[in-house]
Structure formats: structure tokens, C-alpha cells
Design a protein around this motif. Sequence first.
Motif, PDB file in Angstrom:
ATOM      1  N   ALA A 135       2.697  19.981  48.063  1.00 57.88           N
ATOM      2  CA  ALA A 135       1.384  20.078  47.422  1.00 57.88           C
ATOM      3  C   ALA A 135       1.485  20.898  46.142  1.00 57.88           C
ATOM      4  N   VAL A 136       2.258  21.974  46.209  1.00 57.56           N
ATOM      5  CA  VAL A 136       2.463  22.782  45.013  1.00 57.56           C
ATOM      6  C   VAL A 136       3.209  21.958  43.968  1.00 57.56           C
ATOM      7  N   GLY A 137       4.200  21.204  44.441  1.00 57.25           N
ATOM      8  CA  GLY A 137       4.973  20.355  43.533  1.00 57.25           C
ATOM      9  C   GLY A 137       4.080  19.372  42.796  1.00 57.25           C
ATOM     10  N   ILE A 138       3.158  18.766  43.490  1.00 54.94           N
ATOM     11  CA  ILE A 138       2.238  17.809  42.860  1.00 54.94           C
ATOM     12  C   ILE A 138       1.386  18.510  41.814  1.00 54.94           C
ATOM     13  N   THR A 139       0.900  19.675  42.169  1.00 55.48           N
ATOM     14  CA  THR A 139       0.083  20.421  41.212  1.00 55.48           C
ATOM     15  C   THR A 139       0.881  20.688  39.935  1.00 55.48           C
ATOM     16  N   LEU A 140       2.116  21.117  40.141  1.00 58.51           N
ATOM     17  CA  LEU A 140       2.994  21.421  39.018  1.00 58.51           C
ATOM     18  C   LEU A 140       3.231  20.179  38.160  1.00 58.51           C
ATOM     19  N   PHE A 141       3.499  19.069  38.829  1.00 62.55           N
ATOM     20  CA  PHE A 141       3.727  17.815  38.118  1.00 62.55           C
ATOM     21  C   PHE A 141       2.488  17.432  37.312  1.00 62.55           C
ATOM     22  N   GLY A 142       1.338  17.581  37.962  1.00 63.44           N
ATOM     23  CA  GLY A 142       0.088  17.269  37.276  1.00 63.44           C
ATOM     24  C   GLY A 142      -0.096  18.152  36.065  1.00 63.44           C
ATOM     25  N   MET A 143       0.265  19.430  36.207  1.00 58.88           N
ATOM     26  CA  MET A 143       0.093  20.346  35.078  1.00 58.88           C
ATOM     27  C   MET A 143       0.977  19.957  33.899  1.00 58.88           C
ATOM     28  N   THR A 144       2.244  19.660  34.174  1.00 56.95           N
ATOM     29  CA  THR A 144       3.121  19.288  33.058  1.00 56.95           C
ATOM     30  C   THR A 144       2.668  17.970  32.442  1.00 56.95           C
ATOM     31  N   LEU A 145       2.175  17.066  33.272  1.00 56.96           N
ATOM     32  CA  LEU A 145       1.689  15.797  32.733  1.00 56.96           C
ATOM     33  C   LEU A 145       0.526  16.041  31.771  1.00 56.96           C
ATOM     34  N   LEU A 146      -0.387  16.900  32.195  1.00 54.68           N
ATOM     35  CA  LEU A 146      -1.550  17.227  31.376  1.00 54.68           C
ATOM     36  C   LEU A 146      -1.104  17.821  30.036  1.00 54.68           C
ATOM     37  N   LEU A 147      -0.140  18.740  30.127  1.00 60.43           N
ATOM     38  CA  LEU A 147       0.364  19.375  28.909  1.00 60.43           C
ATOM     39  C   LEU A 147       0.935  18.342  27.960  1.00 60.43           C
ATOM     40  N   ASN A 148       1.688  17.404  28.522  1.00 58.21           N
ATOM     41  CA  ASN A 148       2.311  16.403  27.670  1.00 58.21           C
ATOM     42  C   ASN A 148       1.293  15.475  27.034  1.00 58.21           C
ATOM     43  N   LEU A 149       0.285  15.127  27.809  1.00 57.97           N
ATOM     44  CA  LEU A 149      -0.767  14.284  27.243  1.00 57.97           C
ATOM     45  C   LEU A 149      -1.443  15.012  26.080  1.00 57.97           C
ATOM     46  N   LEU A 150      -1.704  16.274  26.317  1.00 58.62           N
ATOM     47  CA  LEU A 150      -2.333  17.091  25.284  1.00 58.62           C
ATOM     48  C   LEU A 150      -1.452  17.110  24.035  1.00 58.62           C
ATOM     49  N   ALA A 151      -0.169  17.303  24.281  1.00 55.71           N
ATOM     50  CA  ALA A 151       0.777  17.369  23.165  1.00 55.71           C
ATOM     51  C   ALA A 151       0.766  16.081  22.371  1.00 55.71           C
ATOM     52  N   GLN A 152       0.826  14.989  23.109  1.00 55.92           N
ATOM     53  CA  GLN A 152       0.836  13.681  22.478  1.00 55.92           C
ATOM     54  C   GLN A 152      -0.382  13.548  21.571  1.00 55.92           C
ATOM     55  N   PHE A 153      -1.507  13.970  22.114  1.00 57.96           N
ATOM     56  CA  PHE A 153      -2.769  13.877  21.397  1.00 57.96           C
ATOM     57  C   PHE A 153      -2.714  14.727  20.124  1.00 57.96           C
ATOM     58  N   ILE A 154      -2.282  15.968  20.300  1.00 58.77           N
ATOM     59  CA  ILE A 154      -2.239  16.869  19.144  1.00 58.77           C
ATOM     60  C   ILE A 154      -1.249  16.353  18.106  1.00 58.77           C
ATOM     61  N   ALA A 155      -0.076  15.954  18.595  1.00 64.50           N
ATOM     62  CA  ALA A 155       0.957  15.500  17.653  1.00 64.50           C
ATOM     63  C   ALA A 155       0.433  14.326  16.838  1.00 64.50           C
ATOM     64  N   ARG A 156      -0.314  13.449  17.482  1.00 65.84           N
ATOM     65  CA  ARG A 156      -0.810  12.298  16.736  1.00 65.84           C
ATOM     66  C   ARG A 156      -1.875  12.722  15.722  1.00 65.84           C
ATOM     67  N   ARG A 157      -2.676  13.700  16.108  1.00 67.45           N
ATOM     68  CA  ARG A 157      -3.702  14.154  15.179  1.00 67.45           C
ATOM     69  C   ARG A 157      -3.095  14.799  13.938  1.00 67.45           C
ATOM     70  N   PHE A 158      -1.998  15.521  14.143  1.00 66.20           N
ATOM     71  CA  PHE A 158      -1.430  16.248  13.020  1.00 66.20           C
ATOM     72  C   PHE A 158      -0.359  15.470  12.284  1.00 66.20           C
ATOM     73  N   LYS A 159      -0.135  14.251  12.730  1.00 71.82           N
ATOM     74  CA  LYS A 159       0.944  13.503  12.123  1.00 71.82           C
ATOM     75  C   LYS A 159       0.658  13.314  10.634  1.00 71.82           C
ATOM     76  N   GLU A 160       1.623  13.714   9.819  1.00 74.47           N
ATOM     77  CA  GLU A 160       1.445  13.566   8.378  1.00 74.47           C
ATOM     78  C   GLU A 160       2.576  12.725   7.829  1.00 74.47           C
ATOM     79  N   ASP A 161       2.223  11.768   7.010  1.00 76.41           N
ATOM     80  CA  ASP A 161       3.258  10.924   6.425  1.00 76.41           C
ATOM     81  C   ASP A 161       3.668  11.500   5.100  1.00 76.41           C
TER      82      ASP A 161
END
Lengths: 307, 291, 254, 254, 319
Positions: free
Chosen positions: A280-306
Motif C-alpha cells: 500500500a505504501v508502495g502504491i502511494t509512492l508510485f502515485g506520488m512520483t507519477l503525479l510529480l512527473n505529470l506536473l513536470a511534463q506540464f511545466i516543461a511544456r509551458r516553459f518550452k522556448e524555441d
Amino acid sequence: MAHYEIERTHPSFIKGSHKGRKWDKIVPAFLFVCTMISVLTTVGIVLTLVLESLPFFADVSVLQFLTTLRWSPPAGDFGILPLVSGTLLVTVLAMLVALPIGMMSAIYLSEYAPDRVRRIVKPVLEILAGIPTIVYGFFALTFVTPLLREMIPDMGLFNALGAGVVMGIMIIPLVSSLSEDAMSAVPRHLREAAFALGATRFEVAWKVVVPAALSGIISSFVLALSRAVGETMIVAIAAGATPKLTFSPLESIQTMTGYIVQVSGGDISYGSVDYKSIFAVGITLFGMTLLLNLLAQFIARRFKEDY
Amino acid sequence: MVNQDPVLVKRAKTRRMKNRFYQSLFFAATCVGVVVLVVLIVDILRKGIGVLNWDFLTSFNSYRPENAGLRGAIVGSIWIIAMTAPLTFVIGVCSAIYLEEYAKKNRWTRLIQLNISNLAGVPSIVYGLLGLALFARGFGLGRSILAAALTLTLLVLPIIIVASREALASVPDSLRHASYALGATRWQTIYRVVLPRAFPGIMTGTILALSRAIGETAPLLVVGAMAYVAFSPRDVFDIFTTIPIQIYNWTSLPQEEFKQLASAGIIVLLVLLLTLNAFAILMRNKYQKRS
Amino acid sequence: MDQRNTMVRVRHLNLYYGNTQALSDIVLDVPERSVTALIGPSGCGKSTFLRTLNRMNDLIDGVTIEGEVRIGGVDIYKDDVDVDMLRKSVGMVFQAPNPFPKSIFGNIAYGPRIHGIRQKRELEHIVEKSLRDVGLWEEVKDRLDDSATGLSGGQQQRLCIARSLAVNPDVLLMDEPTSALDPISTAKIEELVQQLKEQYTIIIVTHNMQQAARISDRTAFFLNGELIEYNDTATLFSNPDNPRTEDYISGRFG
Amino acid sequence: MDQRNTMVRVRHLNLYYGNTQALSDIVLDVPERSVTALIGPSGCGKSTFLRTLNRMNDLIDGVTIEGEVRIGGVDIYKDDVDVDMLRKSVGMVFQAPNPFPKSIFGNIAYGPRIHGIRQKRELEHIVEKSLRDVGLWEEVKDRLDDSATGLSGGQQQRLCIARSLAVNPDVLLMDEPTSALDPISTAKIEELVQQLKEQYTIIIVTHNMQQAARISDRTAFFLNGELIEYNDTATLFSNPDNPRTEDYISGRFG
Amino acid sequence: ACSQSSGTEDGGASEENSEPSEESSGAAGEEGEELTGTVVINGSSTVYPVGMIAAEQFMAEHPGVNVTVGDAGSGAGFEMYAAGEIDFSEASRPIKPEEKEAIKEAGMTPVEYTLGYDGITVVVNAENDFVDHLTVEELKKIWSADSDVQTWADVRDGWPEEEIVLYGPGTESGTYDFFIEAIIGEEEGAALRSDYTANADDNILVQGVAGDPYSLGFFGYAYYAENQDQLKAVPIDNGDGPVEPSIETISDESYTPLSRPLFIYPNSEKMKENPALKPFVQFYLENAKQFVEEAGYAPLDDAHYEELLQKFEEAHVDV
Ligand SMILES: Nc1ncnc2c1ncn2[C@@H]1O[C@H](COP(=O)(O)OP(=O)(O)OP(=O)(O)O)[C@@H](O)[C@H]1O
Ligand SMILES: Nc1ncnc2c1ncn2[C@@H]1O[C@H](COP(=O)(O)OP(=O)(O)OP(=O)(O)O)[C@@H](O)[C@H]1O
Ligand SMILES: [Mg+2]
Ligand SMILES: [Mg+2]
Ligand SMILES: O=P([O-])([O-])[O-]
């Protein structure tokens, strides 16, 4: 307009047996299979965690798991929040060390350091990331914490601070190397444009290079963050094993990873709820890292500069 | 100069000082990492160098600290790396090639990418749980070198995929076009033009991945590394231990002498790591010179 | 021409990249408010020479410079020269348009901002004036907050020129500013150069001899790091002193 | 000219990038062993058109092509066409020289090798012949094993041409092959094009109208994805049919 | 083809041995005959040193046999037992009913052998000069889940008004469970107070207590014995006066209630397949006293070991 006779009617490029052909069929299939391994890994992880934690959630309701404020398996208290707060506390501390230092090192290496220095210092810093984490664990416990305790006498032997600081140091190269890559990739002509306007090196670095490399820099931050959230041995050794809902870095805490590794190496029966709780702790941890990565993806796309 | 506006000149002086201040700050920050590394290494050397000798490298573990050595663990680690390296390299590079050179840039590809960067952040211990359930139990490989190597392969795969993709993406399209324009097939282009050019970056990724694999402890504890193995594994189905596992075990025993052995073990591990890194840098430099 | 003051004065300039000499004993005076073209085959040192005038070569490791370069009477290689301020006075435009990945406004305002201008009103004024100067204002005034990288190549190059003008330079160095552009954009920039010379001293590198003939007052012909001939453009093209100049402008040698 | 056969025959060609049309109803015949120049302002579709002739556009996602393109009589967009072999028959040279990071020998031998030639002797023979064809043999014969990236820009471009010739194509497509080069290298390549047309059908994109006039037999003027005019070079430049052609070649519009 | 339960078939030493494995196993124990095979032990990290000593000494006599020992934890040991992965499990607590059930379901019968005792030692910092002993009641007062002890003065009048810093193993440890049972009581769900500093590694607890002048902790005796210069063991009074932990007091069971037994559970079913296993178990039990002592734990009296051997022989007449 003039029209002409057509001379050749059977040029060589009508389909025939061509040597490269067969590879161009087999290769993509093989490559695809390799790629699928990563997808299957995720499926495997999710399945393992879900299946193994089902018995746990049969005993402890999800609501209870998410809202109880105490984690004490022998007493039947399974509230994940203390473990989450422990994880967050150490992660924040590690980030406080790794992000500024890593970022500043990256700027130094990419904008100030002579080529010769960069070629030496960068791999040297990368060694930090390759040192086994148990080494850091003992470094935190037997070197850094005693040092910190000289400054803060009433701090415990196990504390989030020592573990966090050392974890931050371990993560420095993740930030410095990846951010440096991103900054180096900023084309030279942008720097020259700024210099030609009379900018100082700092102004070039801070106002041109860093903004241009921002998406890469943020990616490096998130990678560092994920690594910190998932780091195990340092916290297991140096942060203690005391699940506590606290935000004081001077106290002993326990992280989710620390809990998993200690239980899986402990004496409790594998049939017990206590043991199943690691999934159960493992799932929580996995969910947390997934959330972080989604957030990152979102931020990275917002700040993407050509450029 | 032409327009020596005194206000501007004064400001220029502050800006120059600011620049110098930040330069020193950034330099100091860079030194932090280097200094900690030196302190770390000195600390370990101080503790471990005394017991580091030939016997230590060539004897097996023992309950008597004076007889205990690292042989079984060294052989185990080498086995694991020898298995993990080719597996990660092939699977990782192939995945990177697929994603970078073949896959359409659509939602699925992005999803796979997200998945891979997410895997890079999954705690290693979770891979241990997976390895136990899947390889040791599911595939019936038991607590073997193979099960451990496969687990570590999955663990470090994202690192090498991400690095290799970067390397492939940095190969200019003009080279691909040149090759296609000569009638080369996609695979010929990749194999003969793109890969050689991306090789240094791929090597860097490989080494980073293997460095991580060599030092991992937590997932191997779960997959079933042994603490006392007094023989050299003979095949991939054998029981094993590794250097970090041995270090971890020694540090948990009561006797002070074992802690010294652990420090000596760390030195060996670091030497192995540095050798690997040096090898990577050599490869990188060799290939970089050519292109 | 002779009634104008000398803006750039170069004496016995030698430049080495490591051990290889890239410029030999260059002597040349550039009058203010004029256009000077630098021509010569690839690798002859045109860009290198241009970059000595705003000390951009300082950014390259291993460059050694001898001789004297005075701009507006100041020896720019003296120790007490503030390089950043020098570069403010001596603007530079590059071969490939290189806008920052910022908004159009942010690009133009970058220079004034680093030189201490903070007020929004003043910045807006500078941005508008600079964009008007390069004839870009009407084209972009409604999208000042859009990214500059979305402009067409020719627009980007004019933006870069506007960015240089925004810090109010005395001299403008241009290194093949139109070689990456199509003929129409090129024509616009050539026209712009003609206007700008009313206020600025312009030195422009080009490998297009027609362009040099069209827009410059004086032309300098470089060969193998040497300044072979330097004269009124009309004279140099119609009646060169040096046979090598003639060979080059008539396309006869390699 | 009329006694020559048609090598490239384009009928009602439309090309779309996603939803935007980049080529509209192009109709054009290219005789074999001739030089055809494509001119037009930036973005008019010259490169796009060129890339339809060896199906390089296949590499770009979202491209749709309608109409007929025949090379040597074969409709190259038919299903039974082997694209790789088509590209072998229709060589291409790019704007920026793009040698592989291999030796000079390795660059030229690359094409023959992928097409199955293994024998060292044969490869050596092909390399020498190709390099001789582009006039590079004497310059590089003693350093065939050196990296091709060490050559000068003009040499690199000629190497790239030699590399295309090594696979023995029928048609040679060149996309602004001299725009990154200095005048001397340009002159060499123009000369080379004149020689090559003895054996090959050459289609060359250029934004330099003087170049088009100097080297081509026929010229096609593109504007906004349309083929405005296509005629003998002499006729097109001296006496264009279409007023827009005239405006363009006289530098009057944008 | 895992090697865990291998006989000579996949043991690498078989090349040197021309004789079939069945015969050599029949002659187990006899000098001169080479025994081959692999024995895999896993389980408690507390018992691990004993297993390691046994393994090493057995291999010295039988170079053809590989004995490997893991320290994955008692729970993990039983789980691997049930999964048929190991020949032998070690435990620092008796097997739990559900574990026994799982093993039985897998068709095996775990037989328990008590090797000796580990005295859970309550320790204070070496500089602590006021603690002369603690009663079981006082320990309970300090450690129970609802404890309100904050300073030493709360424990016993006259002791300093200094905060008491507590160290102990984490909830996953066998020592934790045992301590609860011995001090707090056996009722279901009993727990220790949760505001102490926990760690799974006893060495780290040693450092904790050694670094804190007003600390109190508990862990295995061996860790105290190795660090007597930094720690002071607290005598425990269970009603019969304070008794200091030592090998003697633990062995003769006068140190109560904090002596915990150490067990092994050899896998009888594996003995049928693995010719090296029975001789190894026999060797282990024959020399158990010596091994336990050498590992720093307290052995039982000789009679106990004779009983063990007898029990073993009775259980395995058929093998
Ligand atoms: N950073 C550098 N390091 C070493 N040599 C250099 C460097 N930059 C230029 N050179 C050399 O100096 C010489 C002059 O180069 P420069 O770029 O000034 O020529 P150029 O006249 O501008 O040519 P082009 O028309 O191709 O731009 C050339 O031989 C070049 O190879
Ligand atoms: N990959 C692409 N995707 C979408 N649009 C494209 C792509 N390549 C070109 N275009 C568009 O198609 C049109 C024609 O482009 P093309 O490159 O063929 O012009 P060109 O005549 O070669 O110009 P130049 O002289 O600048 O090379 C332009 O509007 C361009 O923006
Ligand atoms: Mg130049
Ligand atoms: Mg084009
Ligand atoms: O593995 P445990 O010894 O703590 O029982």
C-alpha cells in the motif's frame, strides 16, 4: 511548353529484391518489442502493487489509510500521512541543497568555467551520483550529523536534516549535469547577441541562457525530485525509523521507502497486515512520483522556448 | 569611449561587481560538490584502507573478520553487471531508436515517453518488489543472479533510454537526409550514420545506468541477495551476493572489525565505479574526436 | 567625406588564434556616419576583424591581439575600458538572425533593461522608437507580447537590428546580415542601412559584391588576413589599385 | 533541346502540409541532360517541389501529395516503386554541406556500400571517379582517410556532390548548393554543374538570379506554391511572359 | 533449475566426484567421502551469525558443499520456507500460526529447534551514573503506548529532571515484538510508545545511546558486549532483585524476562532431495552450543542440546 519522348520505361527503382528491405521489416518490430518492455514494466509494477495491497485494503479502508494521523502497525494504526510527511520533509531538505547548488554549478560550468575545467569537473561531480547510497547513509550518520549536532546540540542522532542534506548532495550532479547540458545547448549566437548589447556574463547567464534552457532545467529538477522521493538507503540509515507527522527537520522521521525496506528485511510475518502494508505504501509512492512527473511534463511544456 | 555618461559608467561598475560576485558564488557552489566528494573519499579511505589487501580481495566472507574477504561479492557483482550491461544496452538503445527514429510523434509515443520518465523516478525498492513477484517467483528463476540482473535491468533501463534518446536527437537531420538521398533504407541510415554519431552520448547513458546498477542495495535485498556466500557463482541460476549487499551486511554486525571491512568494501566499490566511469570517458573521447 | 570625424581608427592590428595569425597589420580609418563594407573571400578575416571592434574576440580562448583600435578616440584595448560599456556603444548584428526566445518587446527591452532602465513608460518608448527605426513597428505593434521566434527571417533580422539600436550605439557592426535572407528581405535591410547611416557609423561584412557596391560609401578588401585595398566604394570597384582586388571583384580568382 | 527525351514529368501536382497547401497544380517537363533552375522568393515552395521528386517529403509527417510525377517514365508515387532505389536514381545535394562524420573515402563509398558493393577495388575505383568528376581528386587523394569534416566548406559541398554521383543517379537535385559558400567555391560548383549536365539531368534551386541565368538551360519561377512561368532561361530573363516574373527578376516586389 | 535445493546434479563440484550422489549422502559424516551440494539458509538477522559460523565450519570439513546464509528477516525466512525456496530457516521468534499454516499447506512440516538465548539488553550511556537498575514495572511505565514519562525524574524520584531520549528497534523487528510481550503484556494490539527513535540496525541504536548522555535503549546483547566502553547495561529487576545481563545470567535463565530464544527450522522435506542437508543440520545441532557462544549469544545447558539431537534423529529416521 515542349513535350519530350520518354526514353526509359523500366527504371531500376521498381520494387525488386533489395538487400536492405528485410531488415527494414524485422528491425522495427524488434525495436518495438524492446520499447514495450518499459510499458510492461509499469504494468508489472502496478499489478504487483495493486494485487498485493488488495488484502491490506480489505483490512484497512482507503479512507482510514489516507486520513489517519498515526502510523503504528502494531497498534493497528495505518495512516500514511506521517510517512508522507517524512518523505516530503526529507525531499524538501534535499531539494534545498541540490537545486541551488546544482543550478549554480551548472551556470558556473556552462557560462564561466574554461573548457578544460568543465571537462574535468563535470565528470567529477557525476561521480557523486554514482556512489552507492549506503555509502551516503553512513556518511550522513557518522560524518554529517555529528557535524550538524555541534551546531545544533539538541538535534537527535537520527534526523531528517542530516539525511536530507546528504541526499541533496547526492542529487547535485543530476541537477548540475542535466541543467548544464540544457544550458550548453542554448545556441552560442544567443549569448553573442546579449554580449554584443553590452551584457555582463552574469546578465547573459541569468537573463538569456537560463530562460532559454528553462524547460531542460525544470526537467532536471523534477528528475532530482523523483530521485529524492524514491531514495531509500540514506533515509533508512540516517533518518531513523520513527513515523511522525512533523515538519521539524531536527527530528527523527520515517519515509515511505524507509518503511518498505525495513519491513521487507524485518521479522514480521508475511501473512500479516503489517507486511502487506508495504505494498500500500508502495502504491502511494508510485502515485506520488507519477503525479510529480505529470506536473513536470506540464511545466516543461509551458516553459518550452524555441530558439 | 564616446558616450561616457557618468551615471552609466557608475552603473557599469556595479554591474561588473555583481558579475564578479556571482561568478565567485557559482564557483563556490561548484566547489561544494567537489569538496564533499573529496571528504567522502578521504573519510572512507581513512576507515578502510588499513584492512584492504590482497587477501581481502581473494578470500570469501567469514565470521572471523580477520579472515573475511570480498571475493564472493566481487564475483557476484561482476556476474550481475555482465548480465545487466548487455541487456540494458540492447533493450535501452533499441527502445531509444524506436522512439526517436521510428515512432510517430503522436499521443501514444508521448505516453510511452511519460511512462519512461516516470519509471526513472520509481523508487528502486519498488523494482525489488516487482522483481521478486515477476522474475524470482513468476518466471521461477528463484533468488538467482538472473532474477537480480533482470530486476536491475528494468531499474536502470529508463536512464539509458533517456540518455540515448538525447544522443540520437542531437544527430543533425541533415545527416539522415544525406543518407536517405543516397537511397539508404531507414535501418541503414540509423545503423551506419546515426548510431555511430550518437555513440558517445549512448555510452554516457550506459555508464550512468551501470554505475547505478553496481551500487544498488535495496532491490537486491528484496529479490534475495545472500549475506554469506562462500563460493563463486558458476552460472546465472546460482545464488549470489554483491558488494553493496556485503557492505550493508557487515555494517549491521556488532563487531567493530566488520565496519572496517565495510569501509574497505566501499573502497573496492568506488574503484570499480571509477574504472567504469573512466572507461566511459575514454570511449566518449575516442568517438568524439572522430566526429 | 573628409570633413567627417574619424569614428574608428585601427593601427597595426595583428590578431592570432593561438599561433596562427588571422589578421596582419591592419591600418584603417572609418569616418562617422558612413557605411563601410568589408569584402573578401571566405576565411580572409572579415568577421574576425569586425569582432575586434567590439572585443567579441575576448570571448574566444587563446586570442592574442596587438596594435591599436580607437573608437571615438578611446583605445578600446586599454585596461581601464569597460568592455560591457564598449559593446553598448558598438552594436553588432549577426549573419543568422538571433532573437532571444522572448517576446518581441522583451527582445528590444533587454538591452535598455540591463543598462538600468526600469520604467515601463521609458521602455515602451524605446521599443517603439527602435522598431520604427527599422520599419517593423507597423508590422508588429499589435503583437509585441508574441514570441520573437515566430517572426519571419527577414523580420527577425530587422528585430535584431532594432535590438541593437535600442541601447543607443554609436557604431553598428553587421556581419553578413542578409546572407540568410531572401531577396525581398535583403532589399528592405539594404534600404534600412541607408537610412541608419544618417545617425550611425556602420561597418558591414558581405560576400555579395553587388551589395557592397549598392550600399557602402567605402569598401575594404581583405585577403588572407591582410587589408589589400581600402577606398571609396565607387573607386574600388571601378578602378582598383591592386591587381588582386581587380581579380577578386571580377570573379577571376580563388 | 527538343530532340532530348523528357526525364521528369510532373502533372497537376498538389502538395499539402497538413491542411495548408504548399504546391498548387504544378505541371512541368524537364528534359534529360539539362540544367533547370527553380527560382522564386523565400517560402514559395522551391524546396518542397524539389523534395517531391525523390520523395524526401515522405519523411515529413502529414504531407499529402496529389497528381503525377514521372521520372524516366515511371510514376514514382505508385505503390510498386521502391523508394530507396528511386532515391538512388535521383540524387540530392543540400544547401548546407552535410558530409558524414566519416573519412573522405567513407563518405563517397557509403552509397555504393549500402547498395551492395563490397569489393575494395571496385569501391576505390568509384571513389576516385566520383572525386575526379567534381574536381576534388587532386586536392584530397593523399588524405582519403582523413575526416571529411576537416575540409573547407566549398570542398565539403563538392564532396557531397561526388557522394551523390557515386551511386550513379540519373537525376541530380540541388537545393541552393552554393548559398552557404564563398564566391570562389561558388564559381567552382557552377562550373561543375556545367560539366555534369553532359551526363545528368540537373534541377537546381537558387535564390540568386544571376546564378540561374549563368548556369541553367531552363528556369521555372515559383510564387506562393504556383509555377508562374517555365521557359528557356534566356527567354524567361530577357522576355518574361508573366508580369509577376518580370517584377520578381527586376527586384521590384516582395 | 535453481540451485537452492540442488543436489549434485547442478552442484559444480560434481565433476570432481565420480560417485553418484545418493551413495555419498548415505555415507555422510564419514571422513574421506566427499559430500557435495548446496544448502540455503535464510531468516533472522539475529541468528545469521550463528548460521554463518555453522556454514563456514561445515564447509571446512566438506569442501564440496556450499552453504549460503541470508539475513532477510524471520518473516521472510518463513515465507521462503513456504515457497520451497530454502532448506533451512532461522528465526529470532517462534513461528506464527499463520506461517505454520502456510508451510503446512505447501506440504511441509516445520520442526523447531531452540539454539540458545539472546538477552535483550537495556542500556544507558556510559556516563550515566544514576541508573543502577530498572524494574520491569518501570520499563513498562517508560515504554508503554500511553506512557507519560518525559524525564528521568518521571521514572524514579531523585533521578535528574532531564529529558529521557529513547532508542529501540522498529516495529518490524522481532525484538520489538518480544519486548512488548515481555514488558507490556501479551494482549492483541499492544504497542510501544511511538515517540522513541527507532532504527532497524542495532549498530545505529548503539551510536544513538552512546551519543546521548540521558538516553535509554534496548537491543541484542551482542551489540552491548561489543560496545561496553560506550554503554552501560542496566540490571533488570523482575521481582527477584536486579540481574545484570551476561552470558551466564542469560544462560541460566536468571536474567528475566528479557531473554529471547533463537530458533532454527530445518526443512525436513528438503532433506529427501538434498543429500547435503541432513549432514549439515546434524553438524549444526551437534555443535550448536559452540556456535551460539562464538556468535556472542547465550547457550543452554548441555542436556538441552542432547535433547535437540535426539529430537532430530527421531524426526529423520527415514532420511
Ligand atoms: N575561433 C577560431 N579559432 C581558430 N581559428 C579561427 C576562429 N575563428 C576563425 N578562425 C580562422 O581565422 C580565419 C579568418 O576567419 P573569419 O571567420 O574571420 O573569416 P571570414 O572572412 O569572416 O570568412 P566567412 O566569409 O566565411 O565568414 C579563418 O582561417 C578561420 O578558420
Ligand atoms: N515541414 C513543413 N511543415 C509545414 N510547412 C512547411 C514545411 N516545410 C515547408 N513548409 C512551408 O511550405 C512553404 C514552402 O516552403 P519551402 O521550404 O518549399 O520554400 P522555399 O521556396 O524552398 O523557400 P527558401 O527559399 O526559403 O528555401 C512555406 O510556406 C513553408 O513555411
Ligand atoms: Mg565571417
Ligand atoms: Mg528552400
Ligand atoms: O532479523 P531479526 O533478528 O531482527 O530477528
